[in-house]
Motif scaffolding. Structure first.
Motif, PDB file in Angstrom:
ATOM      1  N   THR A   1      27.233  48.958 -12.177  1.00 50.31           N
ATOM      2  CA  THR A   1      26.662  50.273 -12.509  1.00 50.31           C
ATOM      3  C   THR A   1      25.139  50.261 -12.345  1.00 50.31           C
ATOM      4  O   THR A   1      24.598  51.063 -11.584  1.00 50.31           O
ATOM      5  N   PRO A   2      24.392  49.362 -13.027  1.00 51.82           N
ATOM      6  CA  PRO A   2      22.935  49.387 -12.800  1.00 51.82           C
ATOM      7  C   PRO A   2      22.520  48.986 -11.392  1.00 51.82           C
ATOM      8  O   PRO A   2      21.510  49.484 -10.884  1.00 51.82           O
ATOM      9  N   ILE A   3      23.303  48.125 -10.723  1.00 54.87           N
ATOM     10  CA  ILE A   3      22.936  47.773  -9.331  1.00 54.87           C
ATOM     11  C   ILE A   3      23.103  49.006  -8.438  1.00 54.87           C
ATOM     12  O   ILE A   3      22.235  49.310  -7.606  1.00 54.87           O
ATOM     13  N   ALA A   4      24.203  49.731  -8.627  1.00 52.21           N
ATOM     14  CA  ALA A   4      24.423  50.950  -7.825  1.00 52.21           C
ATOM     15  C   ALA A   4      23.287  51.936  -8.057  1.00 52.21           C
ATOM     16  O   ALA A   4      22.780  52.558  -7.113  1.00 52.21           O
ATOM     17  N   LEU A   5      22.852  52.062  -9.301  1.00 49.90           N
ATOM     18  CA  LEU A   5      21.748  52.988  -9.588  1.00 49.90           C
ATOM     19  C   LEU A   5      20.481  52.553  -8.862  1.00 49.90           C
ATOM     20  O   LEU A   5      19.776  53.373  -8.264  1.00 49.90           O
TER      21      LEU A   5
ATOM     22  N   PRO B   1      17.050  58.304  -6.566  1.00 55.49           N
ATOM     23  CA  PRO B   1      17.465  59.082  -7.738  1.00 55.49           C
ATOM     24  C   PRO B   1      18.830  59.736  -7.580  1.00 55.49           C
ATOM     25  O   PRO B   1      19.270  60.474  -8.464  1.00 55.49           O
ATOM     26  N   LYS B   2      19.492  59.469  -6.438  1.00 54.19           N
ATOM     27  CA  LYS B   2      20.875  59.924  -6.305  1.00 54.19           C
ATOM     28  C   LYS B   2      21.750  58.891  -7.017  1.00 54.19           C
ATOM     29  O   LYS B   2      21.237  57.898  -7.533  1.00 54.19           O
ATOM     30  N   ARG B   3      23.031  59.123  -6.986  1.00 50.67           N
ATOM     31  CA  ARG B   3      23.961  58.145  -7.558  1.00 50.67           C
ATOM     32  C   ARG B   3      25.062  57.876  -6.551  1.00 50.67           C
ATOM     33  O   ARG B   3      25.527  58.795  -5.888  1.00 50.67           O
ATOM     34  N   MET B   4      25.441  56.623  -6.451  1.00 52.86           N
ATOM     35  CA  MET B   4      26.550  56.275  -5.566  1.00 52.86           C
ATOM     36  C   MET B   4      27.743  55.853  -6.429  1.00 52.86           C
ATOM     37  O   MET B   4      27.583  55.439  -7.588  1.00 52.86           O
ATOM     38  N   ALA B   5      28.930  55.957  -5.876  1.00 60.65           N
ATOM     39  CA  ALA B   5      30.130  55.597  -6.637  1.00 60.65           C
ATOM     40  C   ALA B   5      30.161  54.091  -6.888  1.00 60.65           C
ATOM     41  O   ALA B   5      29.810  53.307  -6.012  1.00 60.65           O
ATOM     42  N   ALA B   6      30.533  53.717  -8.087  1.00 68.58           N
ATOM     43  CA  ALA B   6      30.722  52.293  -8.404  1.00 68.58           C
ATOM     44  C   ALA B   6      32.141  52.132  -8.957  1.00 68.58           C
ATOM     45  O   ALA B   6      32.591  52.961  -9.751  1.00 68.58           O
ATOM     46  N   PRO B   7      32.841  51.076  -8.520  1.00 73.05           N
ATOM     47  CA  PRO B   7      34.255  50.925  -8.879  1.00 73.05           C
ATOM     48  C   PRO B   7      34.429  50.302 -10.262  1.00 73.05           C
ATOM     49  O   PRO B   7      35.147  49.315 -10.421  1.00 73.05           O
ATOM     50  N   THR B   8      33.750  50.834 -11.235  1.00 77.24           N
ATOM     51  CA  THR B   8      33.780  50.228 -12.575  1.00 77.24           C
ATOM     52  C   THR B   8      34.764  50.979 -13.463  1.00 77.24           C
ATOM     53  O   THR B   8      35.130  52.117 -13.169  1.00 77.24           O
ATOM     54  N   LYS B   9      35.126  50.346 -14.558  1.00 77.84           N
ATOM     55  CA  LYS B   9      36.040  50.979 -15.518  1.00 77.84           C
ATOM     56  C   LYS B   9      35.330  52.179 -16.130  1.00 77.84           C
ATOM     57  O   LYS B   9      34.153  52.076 -16.502  1.00 77.84           O
ATOM     58  N   ARG B  10      36.006  53.298 -16.202  1.00 80.14           N
ATOM     59  CA  ARG B  10      35.392  54.487 -16.803  1.00 80.14           C
ATOM     60  C   ARG B  10      35.423  54.373 -18.320  1.00 80.14           C
ATOM     61  O   ARG B  10      36.383  53.841 -18.895  1.00 80.14           O
TER      62      ARG B  10
END
Ligand code: NDP
Length: 414
Positions: free
Chosen positions: A289-293, A298-307
């Protein structure tokens, strides 16, 4: 740069990042590609092959994993820090067009290749020179290597300001603070509170911690991380290092920084304001999550993490840290207050002590003892002073390591 330039820097970061087209391919270098952060970063890259290309990947000794990462990511260059492993890496990459290099200088040269973003994920003060080389380039720096800010925060942030490098923190608590503070009136901040899981020994009595094994220290309840940071979490030195990291990254003073133990590691940071409001960031504990950010801000990309499912989690709990069972927190806070090269000494001594613990030479409680003793010895010999230049920090780091080894050797007398 410190707090004064923070607002302006933030504005510049946002503007520059917005200028980038969402469809742009981002060229990356991953320093420390074989580690826990490096592997998570490469996982995101592999899931988004049309968005990222890789200029260089680096490691220290893990030739097999480095070669595999370089092949899989299509990296242009692979660099191994240990010079003696050049031939092995060259053979492992035979038949590819991947350029191979080795040695400390080659790591710095890899960091200097112009890219859109460097992920700085080498562990320890060894990451300082390569991370700084990337910062000097003036592109985005996704900074995981907290030790470089602990050791050389003032020097590092000065270089960041001079090059207008876009520094986005990767450490989860600092990524959280970075997001929370983005929309905040920074003059109205009262406190910035980092959360800590409490590590594997959170509810252990002191006597049990004293006889804890290496395997027990390496069993973190929430996060899957490299060995050094996992031991830092067990002693809670990690939170001390993170307080110092936050001091350099955010517009807060020593007195505005605090920490709270939050065993679920869902809330990563809380910022309270003068009107009584508290803003926080929540996410499942997964570094993607923080690496994807950091890669997409300032956009956001999808991360395959548990919601996050708060009903499933049920309860979020908070408790004060116990500085008697975890004296590393006090030792780190004192070094932070002392300032100058004290945090560099703290970090160097901690690296020496953690390595000794991982080799089975000392016990968990010896780690803060060695660090505190090293700080006292260095204060006594005048090593703790102001560091204006990188060389001052590097020589202080070097001397502090020798003092820490002396301290380790005399441990029974401490
Ligand atoms: P790891 O130990 O898993 O990986 C470290 C990486 O650095 C590896 O690629 C390793 O290569 C390389 N490396 C080790 N020593 C040297 C050296 N002397 N010179 C050059 N490269 C070296 O660490 P983590 O990924 O866990 O942590 C990396 C950094 O990120 C640390 O500063 C940590 O505090 C920070 N961080 C990590 C988090 C996590 O979840 N893991 C969370 C927040 C911050 P090799 O494999 O060949 O040894």
């Amino acid at each position: 740069m410190r707090q004064a330039e923070f607002n302006e820097e933030f504005a510049v970061h946002g503007r520059r990042a917005r200028d980038a087209d969402a469809g742009d391919v981002r060229r990356l270098t991953i320093l420390g590609a074989t580690g826990s952060i490096g592997t998570s970063a490469l996982d995101l890259v592999a899931r988004n092959p049309s968005h990222f290309s890789v200029a260089a990947v680096t490691a220290q000794t893990n030739v097999a994993k480095l070669a595999e990462s370089a092949r899989a990511s299509g990296a242009e260059r692979a660099v191994i820090g240990d010079k003696a492993l050049y031939g092995e890496l060259k053979s492992a990459l035979a038949g590819t067009s991947i350029e191979v290099a080795a040695g400390e200088e080659a790591l710095v040269e890899a960091a200097e290749i112009p890219v859109d973003c460097t992920i700085a994920a080498i562990v320890g003060a060894a990451g300082l020179r390569p991370s700084l080389a990337a910062a000097r380039g003036g592109w985005r720096l996704a900074l995981a290597n907290k030790e470089c800010l602990v050791s050389a925060g003032d020097v590092f942030m000065r270089e960041v300001a001079q090059s207008a490098c876009e520094l986005v923190p990767v450490d989860s608590e600092h990524s959280a603070a970075f997001q929370v503070l983005r929309e905040a009136d920074r003059g109205a901040i009262e406190k910035l509170v980092l959360t800590a899981s409490g590590g594997p020994f959170r509810d252990w009595p002191a006597e049990k911690i004293a006889s804890a094994t290496r395997d027990q220290a390496l069993k973190h309840p929430n996060w899957s991380m490299g060995a050094k940071i996992t031991v830092d979490s067990a002693t809670m030195m990690n939170k001390g290092l993170e307080l110092i990291e936050a001091l350099h990254l955010f517009p807060v003073s020593v007195d505005q920084l605090d920490m709270v133990v939050h065993p679920q590691s869902i809330v990563h940071c809380l910022v309270s304001f003068i009107d009584g409001s508290v803003l926080a960031q929540l996410a499942d504990p997964d570094m993607r999550t923080p690496i994807a950010l950091a890669l997409s801000w300032p956009k956001r990309m999808a991360a395959p993490t548990k919601r996050l499912d708060l009903c499933e989690i049920g309860k979020l709990t908070f408790e004060p840290a116990d500085e008697l069972r975890f004296p590393a927190i006090r030792v780190a806070r004192e070094a932070m207050k002392r300032g100058g090269t004290a945090p560099a000494v703290l970090n160097a001594a901690n690296e020496v002590a953690v390595a000794a613990f991982l080799e089975g030479r000392i016990k968990v409680p010896d780690i803060p003892l060695v660090v505190e003793d090293t700080l006292e010895r260095c204060e006594g010999s005048g090593l703790i002073c102001c560091a204006e230049q990188l060389d001052d920090v590097l020589s202080c780091d070097n001397e502090a390591r020798s003092v820490a080894i002396e301290s380790l050797n005399g441990l029974s007398r401490l």
